[in-house]
Scaffold this motif. Structure first.
Motif, PDB file in Angstrom:
ATOM      1  N   GLY A  99      22.047   6.317  62.058  1.00 29.32           N
ATOM      2  CA  GLY A  99      21.628   6.523  63.179  1.00 29.32           C
ATOM      3  C   GLY A  99      21.042   5.424  63.799  1.00 29.32           C
ATOM      4  O   GLY A  99      19.338   5.087  63.189  1.00 29.32           O
ATOM      5  N   ALA A 100      21.139   4.769  65.175  1.00 25.12           N
ATOM      6  CA  ALA A 100      20.102   4.110  66.014  1.00 25.12           C
ATOM      7  C   ALA A 100      18.610   4.673  66.134  1.00 25.12           C
ATOM      8  O   ALA A 100      17.444   4.705  66.293  1.00 25.12           O
ATOM      9  CB  ALA A 100      20.287   3.554  66.773  1.00 25.12           C
ATOM     10  N   LYS A 101      18.743   6.205  65.972  1.00 28.12           N
ATOM     11  CA  LYS A 101      17.874   7.354  66.141  1.00 28.12           C
ATOM     12  C   LYS A 101      16.770   7.108  64.916  1.00 28.12           C
ATOM     13  O   LYS A 101      15.711   7.292  65.094  1.00 28.12           O
ATOM     14  CB  LYS A 101      18.439   8.474  66.668  1.00 28.12           C
ATOM     15  CG  LYS A 101      17.492   9.325  67.754  1.00 28.12           C
ATOM     16  CD  LYS A 101      18.716  10.820  67.314  1.00 28.12           C
ATOM     17  CE  LYS A 101      18.125  11.773  68.854  1.00 28.12           C
ATOM     18  NZ  LYS A 101      18.670  12.635  69.273  1.00 28.12           N
ATOM     19  N   TRP A 125      15.908   6.539  78.093  1.00 34.50           N
ATOM     20  CA  TRP A 125      16.398   7.541  76.738  1.00 34.50           C
ATOM     21  C   TRP A 125      15.455   8.550  76.338  1.00 34.50           C
ATOM     22  O   TRP A 125      14.427   8.447  75.925  1.00 34.50           O
ATOM     23  CB  TRP A 125      17.495   6.464  75.934  1.00 34.50           C
ATOM     24  CG  TRP A 125      17.683   7.349  74.763  1.00 34.50           C
ATOM     25  CD1 TRP A 125      19.207   8.110  75.316  1.00 34.50           C
ATOM     26  CD2 TRP A 125      17.570   8.056  73.428  1.00 34.50           C
ATOM     27  NE1 TRP A 125      19.814   9.358  74.064  1.00 34.50           N
ATOM     28  CE2 TRP A 125      18.955   8.912  72.979  1.00 34.50           C
ATOM     29  CE3 TRP A 125      16.794   7.679  72.422  1.00 34.50           C
ATOM     30  CZ2 TRP A 125      19.216   8.751  71.840  1.00 34.50           C
ATOM     31  CZ3 TRP A 125      17.447   7.848  71.470  1.00 34.50           C
ATOM     32  CH2 TRP A 125      18.439   8.960  70.946  1.00 34.50           C
ATOM     33  N   ASN A 175      20.479   3.810  79.046  1.00 36.32           N
ATOM     34  CA  ASN A 175      20.869   5.393  78.923  1.00 36.32           C
ATOM     35  C   ASN A 175      19.903   5.921  79.871  1.00 36.32           C
ATOM     36  O   ASN A 175      18.780   5.531  79.225  1.00 36.32           O
ATOM     37  CB  ASN A 175      21.550   5.541  77.564  1.00 36.32           C
ATOM     38  CG  ASN A 175      21.324   7.457  77.842  1.00 36.32           C
ATOM     39  OD1 ASN A 175      21.653   8.188  78.811  1.00 36.32           O
ATOM     40  ND2 ASN A 175      21.690   7.947  76.411  1.00 36.32           N
ATOM     41  N   ASP A 204      16.595  -1.629  72.245  1.00 33.54           N
ATOM     42  CA  ASP A 204      18.257  -0.934  72.174  1.00 33.54           C
ATOM     43  C   ASP A 204      19.092  -1.093  72.775  1.00 33.54           C
ATOM     44  O   ASP A 204      19.604  -1.486  74.111  1.00 33.54           O
ATOM     45  CB  ASP A 204      17.453   0.933  72.503  1.00 33.54           C
ATOM     46  CG  ASP A 204      18.748   1.414  71.827  1.00 33.54           C
ATOM     47  OD1 ASP A 204      19.820   0.780  71.738  1.00 33.54           O
ATOM     48  OD2 ASP A 204      18.198   2.927  72.207  1.00 33.54           O
ATOM     49  N   ILE A 206      21.936  -0.419  72.133  1.00 34.06           N
ATOM     50  CA  ILE A 206      23.595   0.126  70.796  1.00 34.06           C
ATOM     51  C   ILE A 206      24.692   0.432  71.745  1.00 34.06           C
ATOM     52  O   ILE A 206      26.214   1.385  72.135  1.00 34.06           O
ATOM     53  CB  ILE A 206      23.186   2.374  70.974  1.00 34.06           C
ATOM     54  CG1 ILE A 206      24.148   2.670  70.224  1.00 34.06           C
ATOM     55  CG2 ILE A 206      22.817   2.595  71.963  1.00 34.06           C
ATOM     56  CD1 ILE A 206      24.031   3.667  68.989  1.00 34.06           C
ATOM     57  N   TYR A 207      24.254   0.466  73.328  1.00 30.10           N
ATOM     58  CA  TYR A 207      25.482   0.598  74.856  1.00 30.10           C
ATOM     59  C   TYR A 207      26.453  -1.275  74.911  1.00 30.10           C
ATOM     60  O   TYR A 207      26.778  -1.416  76.078  1.00 30.10           O
ATOM     61  CB  TYR A 207      25.530   1.114  76.249  1.00 30.10           C
ATOM     62  CG  TYR A 207      24.878   2.120  75.564  1.00 30.10           C
ATOM     63  CD1 TYR A 207      26.307   3.894  75.752  1.00 30.10           C
ATOM     64  CD2 TYR A 207      24.008   2.635  75.349  1.00 30.10           C
ATOM     65  CE1 TYR A 207      25.908   4.755  75.802  1.00 30.10           C
ATOM     66  CE2 TYR A 207      23.756   4.238  75.395  1.00 30.10           C
ATOM     67  CZ  TYR A 207      25.146   5.197  75.345  1.00 30.10           C
ATOM     68  OH  TYR A 207      24.427   6.300  75.204  1.00 30.10           O
ATOM     69  N   SER A 236      28.237   3.937  66.946  1.00 33.28           N
ATOM     70  CA  SER A 236      28.336   5.607  67.998  1.00 33.28           C
ATOM     71  C   SER A 236      28.369   5.534  68.713  1.00 33.28           C
ATOM     72  O   SER A 236      30.108   6.279  69.255  1.00 33.28           O
ATOM     73  CB  SER A 236      26.882   6.075  68.067  1.00 33.28           C
ATOM     74  OG  SER A 236      26.141   6.736  66.868  1.00 33.28           O
ATOM     75  N   LYS A 237      28.654   4.734  69.285  1.00 31.83           N
ATOM     76  CA  LYS A 237      29.673   4.774  71.369  1.00 31.83           C
ATOM     77  C   LYS A 237      29.955   3.663  71.304  1.00 31.83           C
ATOM     78  O   LYS A 237      31.424   4.366  71.799  1.00 31.83           O
ATOM     79  CB  LYS A 237      27.868   4.246  72.248  1.00 31.83           C
ATOM     80  CG  LYS A 237      26.151   5.050  72.196  1.00 31.83           C
ATOM     81  CD  LYS A 237      26.569   6.234  72.556  1.00 31.83           C
ATOM     82  CE  LYS A 237      25.632   6.617  72.764  1.00 31.83           C
ATOM     83  NZ  LYS A 237      25.198   7.749  72.866  1.00 31.83           N
ATOM     84  N   ARG A 245      27.074   8.029  61.725  1.00 32.37           N
ATOM     85  CA  ARG A 245      25.616   8.459  62.056  1.00 32.37           C
ATOM     86  C   ARG A 245      24.736   7.450  61.268  1.00 32.37           C
ATOM     87  O   ARG A 245      24.876   7.031  59.991  1.00 32.37           O
ATOM     88  CB  ARG A 245      25.197   9.598  61.403  1.00 32.37           C
ATOM     89  CG  ARG A 245      25.141  11.142  61.776  1.00 32.37           C
ATOM     90  CD  ARG A 245      25.021  10.985  63.144  1.00 32.37           C
ATOM     91  NE  ARG A 245      23.566  10.819  63.490  1.00 32.37           N
ATOM     92  CZ  ARG A 245      23.982  10.322  64.084  1.00 32.37           C
ATOM     93  NH1 ARG A 245      24.382   9.630  65.152  1.00 32.37           N
ATOM     94  NH2 ARG A 245      21.916  10.012  64.760  1.00 32.37           N
TER      95      ARG A 245
HETATM   96  C1  PLP Z   1      20.333   4.319  74.414  1.00 27.71           C
HETATM   97  C2  PLP Z   1      20.457   5.626  73.202  1.00 27.71           C
HETATM   98  N1  PLP Z   1      19.706   4.745  71.754  1.00 27.71           N
HETATM   99  C3  PLP Z   1      20.163   5.307  71.003  1.00 27.71           C
HETATM  100  C4  PLP Z   1      20.637   6.566  70.529  1.00 27.71           C
HETATM  101  C5  PLP Z   1      21.569   7.013  68.978  1.00 27.71           C
HETATM  102  O1  PLP Z   1      22.360   6.393  68.749  1.00 27.71           O
HETATM  103  P1  PLP Z   1      22.540   7.124  67.555  1.00 27.71           P
HETATM  104  O2  PLP Z   1      23.988   7.889  67.563  1.00 27.71           O
HETATM  105  O3  PLP Z   1      23.304   5.791  66.190  1.00 27.71           O
HETATM  106  O4  PLP Z   1      21.571   7.245  66.644  1.00 27.71           O
HETATM  107  C6  PLP Z   1      21.148   6.837  71.926  1.00 27.71           C
HETATM  108  C7  PLP Z   1      22.245   8.000  71.499  1.00 27.71           C
HETATM  109  O5  PLP Z   1      22.365   8.685  72.819  1.00 27.71           O
HETATM  110  C8  PLP Z   1      21.232   6.107  72.930  1.00 27.71           C
HETATM  111  O6  PLP Z   1      21.985   6.845  74.321  1.00 27.71           O
END
Ligand code: PLP
Length: 394
Positions: A99-101, A125, A175, A204, A206-207, A236-237, A245
């Motif tokens: 995951g990006a997290k 975020w 986000n 970041d 991811i969106y 993810s998105k 993940r």
């Molecule tokens: C801005 C942002 N970065 C990263 C993530 C993490 O994404 P991932 O599901 O890939 O861990 C999210 C998830 O809500 C997000 O909104």
């Protein structure tokens, strides 16, 4: 001696997950809660991606993977960066994570020393500030408002920089605000950073694909920023793959190798089957998931339209992601159904208890005047939720 470390005691609980837990509790009591608090698409992962995972199971992709990802997945990521972002990376500049997290957690761990400051344009975020603090860094919040479409100006960036500034972290599309930095806006921020060559940027994205503005720009596209920008992305998105993940970074080799080392001691390589599925997700053109983006845009317009009709909700026009972040400070100091609203947290709780609609307190994103409404829900649910909100506050 305390059982738990100061590290965990001082960490805030993820507000989005906390709200989801509270909504679940109320549902268990039989209440019909509409959840507009979660940050995940309400679509299923597309079949062509699921098929790739099923094939991977049959092909026995069941062993540990390379810590930084399968080479075929890195190939797909390198091509995706070239195709969608005009960014050129080599294999040693890519790290695939759970995951990006995890990509962001790796970056915080390998880049922050005690006292290093990380500039976070607000709203940000939820996890950014806590990841910084967890690594003994200092989050430096730069407040923004609807007047600038919740975007940080170059002047604000300049004013936030000190000799201790290590990094700038932001998401675009953002986000929770849905704001999208244009190429010109990023260039203006880059111009400020030119005077401070040691500051690293974590972008970041991811969106990236959930963007209604028709333009996505990356900080690393600028030649003079490439060597000090880490681009974070994931599936993810846009691909409706939150549970799979998989996230990834492209960035300077030295930073990528450090993330690889960190991950090697903590989780090792990401899930093998999910990685194989993501190869297909990234090789296929993004147009295959356009139907979801089209639907998100319809919902965004619907939410804005309905909010417009409720007193006291001021919004920007979000150009991406799937959230609206209205300023609800109009209600602060007022009493609604016998409950005094002092802040966004009170207001969000009021909406949960009186309208049975779950939203998230903007304080968790560094902006306590707002709440976050996710429109990753059906049009019918959105209509019902906003009707209930309108009745509750009137
Ligand atoms: C801005 C942002 N970065 C990263 C993530 C993490 O994404 P991932 O599901 O890939 O861990 C999210 C998830 O809500 C997000 O909104």
């Amino acid at each position: 001696m305390n059982l738990l470390s100061d590290r965990i005691v001082n960490m805030s609980t993820s507000a989005t997950l906390a709200m989801a837990a509270k909504a679940r509790e109320l549902r268990a009591e039989g209440k019909d809660i509409i959840g507009l608090s979660l940050g995940e698409p309400d679509f299923n992962t597309p079949d062509y991606i699921k098929d790739a995972a099923i094939q991977a199971i049959h092909d026995n992709y069941s062993s540990y993977t390379p810590v930084d990802g399968y080479v075929e997945l890195k190939d797909a990521i390198i091509n995706k960066f070239k195709r969608d972002n005009s960014l050129k990376y080599t294999h040693s500049q890519i790290v695939v994570s759970t995951g990006a997290k995890q990509s962001l957690a790796n970056l915080a761990a390998v880049l922050i020393n005690k006292g290093d400051e990380v500039i976070l344009p607000c709203p940000y975020w939820v996890s950014y500030a806590d990841l910084v603090k967890l690594n003994d860094g200092v989050p430096v919040e730069v407040p923004t408002t609807i007047a600038t479409d919740f975007k940080m100006t170059p002047e604000q960036l300049e004013a936030a920089i000190t000799p201790n500034t290590k990094m700038l972290w932001y998401s675009s599309p953002c986000n929770p605000s849905g704001s999208v930095y244009s190429k010109e806006e990023l260039r203006a921020l880059a111009d400020v950073l030119q005077k401070h060559p040691n500051i690293i940027v974590v972008s970041d994205e991811i969106y990236e694909h959930i963007n209604f503005s028709g333009e996505h720009s990356s900080m690393a596209e600028f030649e003079d920023m490439y060597e000090r920008t880490v681009t974070v992305n994931g599936v993810s998105k846009a691909f409706a793959m939150t549970g799979w993940r998989i996230g990834y970074i492209g960035g300077p080799e030295k930073i990528a190798r450090a993330c690889n080392k960190m991950q090697g001691q903590i989780t090792s390589g990401a899930n093998s089957i999910a990685q194989r599925a993501v190869i297909t997700a990234l090789i296929e053109p993004p147009s295959r998931v356009q139907f979801m983006i089209d639907e998100f845009k319809i919902r965004r317009d619907l939410v804005l339209d309905l909010l417009n009709d409720i007193e006291g909700f001021k919004t920007n026009i979000p150009e991406g992601a799937f959230y609206v972040f209205p300023n609800v400070s109009y209600y602060f100091g007022k009493t609604l159904k016998g409950k005094t609203i002092n802040n966004a947290s009170d207001f969000s709780l009021f909406l949960l208890e009186e309208a049975l609609v779950a939203t998230v307190d903007g304080g968790a994103f560094g902006n306590p005047d707002c709440i976050r409404i996710s429109y990753a829900a059906s049009q019918d649910q959105i209509k019902e939720a906003l009707t209930r909100i309108k009745i509750a506050v009137s």
